[in-house]
Design a protein around this motif. Structure first.
Motif, PDB file in Angstrom:
ATOM      1  N   PHE A 123      39.727 -49.429 -57.345  1.00  0.00           N
ATOM      2  CA  PHE A 123      38.818 -50.156 -56.441  1.00  0.00           C
ATOM      3  C   PHE A 123      37.772 -49.296 -55.727  1.00  0.00           C
ATOM      4  N   ILE A 124      37.872 -47.980 -55.790  1.00  0.00           N
ATOM      5  CA  ILE A 124      36.976 -47.128 -54.997  1.00  0.00           C
ATOM      6  C   ILE A 124      35.911 -46.486 -55.878  1.00  0.00           C
ATOM      7  N   ASP A 125      34.667 -46.457 -55.374  1.00  0.00           N
ATOM      8  CA  ASP A 125      33.578 -45.824 -56.130  1.00  0.00           C
ATOM      9  C   ASP A 125      33.491 -44.331 -55.842  1.00  0.00           C
ATOM     10  N   GLU A 126      33.720 -43.944 -54.571  1.00  0.00           N
ATOM     11  CA  GLU A 126      33.652 -42.505 -54.274  1.00  0.00           C
ATOM     12  C   GLU A 126      34.392 -42.166 -52.988  1.00  0.00           C
ATOM     13  N   GLU A 127      34.889 -40.940 -52.964  1.00  0.00           N
ATOM     14  CA  GLU A 127      35.591 -40.419 -51.783  1.00  0.00           C
ATOM     15  C   GLU A 127      34.632 -39.507 -51.015  1.00  0.00           C
ATOM     16  N   ILE A 128      34.590 -39.704 -49.700  1.00  0.00           N
ATOM     17  CA  ILE A 128      33.705 -38.911 -48.844  1.00  0.00           C
ATOM     18  C   ILE A 128      34.521 -38.289 -47.716  1.00  0.00           C
ATOM     19  N   SER A 129      34.301 -36.997 -47.484  1.00  0.00           N
ATOM     20  CA  SER A 129      34.927 -36.317 -46.340  1.00  0.00           C
ATOM     21  C   SER A 129      33.845 -35.974 -45.323  1.00  0.00           C
ATOM     22  N   ILE A 130      34.200 -36.013 -44.045  1.00  0.00           N
ATOM     23  CA  ILE A 130      33.199 -35.618 -43.034  1.00  0.00           C
ATOM     24  C   ILE A 130      33.331 -34.135 -42.710  1.00  0.00           C
ATOM     25  N   GLY A 131      34.320 -33.467 -43.318  1.00  0.00           N
ATOM     26  CA  GLY A 131      34.442 -32.026 -43.051  1.00  0.00           C
ATOM     27  C   GLY A 131      35.807 -31.502 -43.433  1.00  0.00           C
ATOM     28  N   ASP A 132      35.897 -30.165 -43.467  1.00  0.00           N
ATOM     29  CA  ASP A 132      37.125 -29.532 -43.967  1.00  0.00           C
ATOM     30  C   ASP A 132      38.159 -29.400 -42.858  1.00  0.00           C
ATOM     31  N   TYR A 133      38.683 -30.532 -42.443  1.00  0.00           N
ATOM     32  CA  TYR A 133      39.775 -30.585 -41.472  1.00  0.00           C
ATOM     33  C   TYR A 133      40.482 -31.918 -41.682  1.00  0.00           C
ATOM     34  N   VAL A 134      41.748 -31.994 -41.287  1.00  0.00           N
ATOM     35  CA  VAL A 134      42.519 -33.224 -41.520  1.00  0.00           C
ATOM     36  C   VAL A 134      42.738 -33.941 -40.191  1.00  0.00           C
ATOM     37  N   LEU A 135      42.314 -35.198 -40.142  1.00  0.00           N
ATOM     38  CA  LEU A 135      42.440 -36.005 -38.920  1.00  0.00           C
ATOM     39  C   LEU A 135      43.661 -36.912 -39.038  1.00  0.00           C
ATOM     40  N   THR A 136      43.932 -37.667 -37.982  1.00  0.00           N
ATOM     41  CA  THR A 136      45.096 -38.562 -38.034  1.00  0.00           C
ATOM     42  C   THR A 136      44.771 -39.841 -38.798  1.00  0.00           C
ATOM     43  N   GLY A 137      43.467 -40.102 -38.953  1.00  0.00           N
ATOM     44  CA  GLY A 137      43.109 -41.338 -39.658  1.00  0.00           C
ATOM     45  C   GLY A 137      41.655 -41.294 -40.107  1.00  0.00           C
ATOM     46  N   GLY A 138      41.292 -42.227 -40.951  1.00  0.00           N
ATOM     47  CA  GLY A 138      39.924 -42.270 -41.465  1.00  0.00           C
ATOM     48  C   GLY A 138      38.978 -43.081 -40.599  1.00  0.00           C
ATOM     49  N   GLU A 139      39.447 -43.575 -39.452  1.00  0.00           N
ATOM     50  CA  GLU A 139      38.588 -44.436 -38.614  1.00  0.00           C
ATOM     51  C   GLU A 139      37.430 -43.667 -38.000  1.00  0.00           C
ATOM     52  N   LEU A 140      37.694 -42.494 -37.436  1.00  0.00           N
ATOM     53  CA  LEU A 140      36.589 -41.707 -36.864  1.00  0.00           C
ATOM     54  C   LEU A 140      35.610 -41.273 -37.957  1.00  0.00           C
ATOM     55  N   PRO A 141      36.098 -40.809 -39.135  1.00  0.00           N
ATOM     56  CA  PRO A 141      35.128 -40.512 -40.209  1.00  0.00           C
ATOM     57  C   PRO A 141      34.286 -41.730 -40.593  1.00  0.00           C
ATOM     58  N   ALA A 142      34.894 -42.921 -40.601  1.00  0.00           N
ATOM     59  CA  ALA A 142      34.134 -44.137 -40.940  1.00  0.00           C
ATOM     60  C   ALA A 142      33.059 -44.390 -39.888  1.00  0.00           C
ATOM     61  N   MET A 143      33.406 -44.162 -38.609  1.00  0.00           N
ATOM     62  CA  MET A 143      32.410 -44.391 -37.535  1.00  0.00           C
ATOM     63  C   MET A 143      31.291 -43.353 -37.611  1.00  0.00           C
ATOM     64  N   VAL A 144      31.636 -42.123 -38.018  1.00  0.00           N
ATOM     65  CA  VAL A 144      30.611 -41.093 -38.194  1.00  0.00           C
ATOM     66  C   VAL A 144      29.632 -41.531 -39.283  1.00  0.00           C
ATOM     67  N   LEU A 145      30.180 -41.994 -40.394  1.00  0.00           N
ATOM     68  CA  LEU A 145      29.316 -42.423 -41.503  1.00  0.00           C
ATOM     69  C   LEU A 145      28.451 -43.612 -41.087  1.00  0.00           C
ATOM     70  N   ILE A 146      29.067 -44.583 -40.393  1.00  0.00           N
ATOM     71  CA  ILE A 146      28.307 -45.765 -39.937  1.00  0.00           C
ATOM     72  C   ILE A 146      27.164 -45.337 -39.021  1.00  0.00           C
ATOM     73  N   ASP A 147      27.455 -44.398 -38.113  1.00  0.00           N
ATOM     74  CA  ASP A 147      26.425 -43.954 -37.168  1.00  0.00           C
ATOM     75  C   ASP A 147      25.267 -43.277 -37.903  1.00  0.00           C
ATOM     76  N   CYS A 148      25.642 -42.383 -38.858  1.00  0.00           N
ATOM     77  CA  CYS A 148      24.600 -41.670 -39.638  1.00  0.00           C
ATOM     78  C   CYS A 148      23.696 -42.670 -40.356  1.00  0.00           C
ATOM     79  N   VAL A 149      24.333 -43.671 -40.998  1.00  0.00           N
ATOM     80  CA  VAL A 149      23.575 -44.628 -41.818  1.00  0.00           C
ATOM     81  C   VAL A 149      22.763 -45.573 -40.940  1.00  0.00           C
ATOM     82  N   ALA A 150      23.388 -46.047 -39.859  1.00  0.00           N
ATOM     83  CA  ALA A 150      22.737 -47.070 -39.002  1.00  0.00           C
ATOM     84  C   ALA A 150      21.424 -46.550 -38.417  1.00  0.00           C
ATOM     85  N   ARG A 151      21.325 -45.235 -38.174  1.00  0.00           N
ATOM     86  CA  ARG A 151      20.107 -44.666 -37.586  1.00  0.00           C
ATOM     87  C   ARG A 151      18.887 -44.929 -38.458  1.00  0.00           C
ATOM     88  N   TYR A 152      19.111 -45.106 -39.766  1.00  0.00           N
ATOM     89  CA  TYR A 152      17.981 -45.274 -40.686  1.00  0.00           C
ATOM     90  C   TYR A 152      17.745 -46.738 -41.066  1.00  0.00           C
TER      91      TYR A 152
END
Ligand code: 4H4
Length: 221
Positions: A123-152
């Motif tokens: 079901f997934i087209d691509e995997e994206i990491s926000i950086g070389d560290y492991v977080l407790t969940g993917g929610e903050l990375p998702a919000m980072v991506l949303i913020d980056c994209v929403a600006r444009y």
């Protein structure tokens, strides 16, 4: 643009109702829907994770809720389906520009040790990491991506504020100053108050190059 987030912790995304993103949502410039993966599990105990085959620490997110949620969110596979994970390609500004062109993004937030590989394969087209560290969940990375994209997204920010910023020319941005002219004995560089815009642009480019050379020499290669 529409962004669908698939998560076990939908309440974390209330942060997107604030500030610029909140206004973009209220103005209808950006549609963000947050789906709770637990609403899609067929497990009678509403479980969305299980022990890993082969043993090892931690739990793995089961494939069925993920697959059902993605098929509900994007039945005709018209969206770009992204799984946020440390194993993904590191998010760069040029990828953000490509995501901005998408009508619909589906963001899967991983948890625990990750997601059953079959859900990713199917079901997934691509995997994206926000950086070389492991977080407790993917929610903050998702919000980072949303913020980056929403600006444009058209109308979210003024075009001027997007012109010269870090990474847009592979250079880090120059220093910024505002009033007062003197603060604790430090004064604003004279050139910025000269009104000579050719000199100001020259100074800013020199500063960008110096900062990039110091902090991110890799960008200059
Ligand atoms: C997901 C941990 C997948 C390990 C997770 C894997 C990031 C990151 C992140 C919570 C979850 C972690 N997500 N950029 N960095 N086994 N997510 O740390 O696939 O490596 O995006 S796994």
């Amino acid at each position: 643009m529409k962004i669908t987030v698939l998560t076990l912790f939908p309440e974390m995304f209330s942060a997107l109702n604030e500030s610029i993103l909140g206004r973009a949502k209220r103005d209808g410039k950006l549609k963000i829907e947050v789906l709770n993966l637990r609403d899609f599990t067929q497990d009678k105990h509403l479980k969305c994770d299980d022990y890993p085959f082969g043993g090892g620490a931690g739990m793995v997110m089961t494939a069925q809720p993920v697959g059902s949620a993605i098929e509900a969110a994007d039945p005709e596979h018209r969206a770009r389906r992204i799984y946020l994970s440390p194993k993904g390609r590191t998010l760069k500004q040029e990828q953000v520009f490509s995501f901005v062109e998408c009508e619909h993004l589906v963001l899967l937030c991983g948890h625990y040790e990750g997601v059953d590989q079959r859900a990713i394969d199917l079901f997934i087209d691509e995997e994206i990491s926000i950086g070389d560290y492991v977080l407790t969940g993917g929610e903050l990375p998702a919000m980072v991506l949303i913020d980056c994209v929403a600006r444009y997204v058209d109308g979210v920010l003024s075009p001027e504020s997007l012109v010269q910023e870090s990474f847009s020319e592979n250079l880090l941005e120059y220093p910024h100053y505002t009033r007062p002219v003197e603060y604790r004995g430090l004064t604003v560089p004279e050139v910025l108050r000269s009104g000579n815009h050719a000199e100001i642009d020259k100074w800013r480019r020199e500063q960008s190059l110096a900062i990039t050379r110091k902090n991110r020499p890799d960008l200059l290669k």
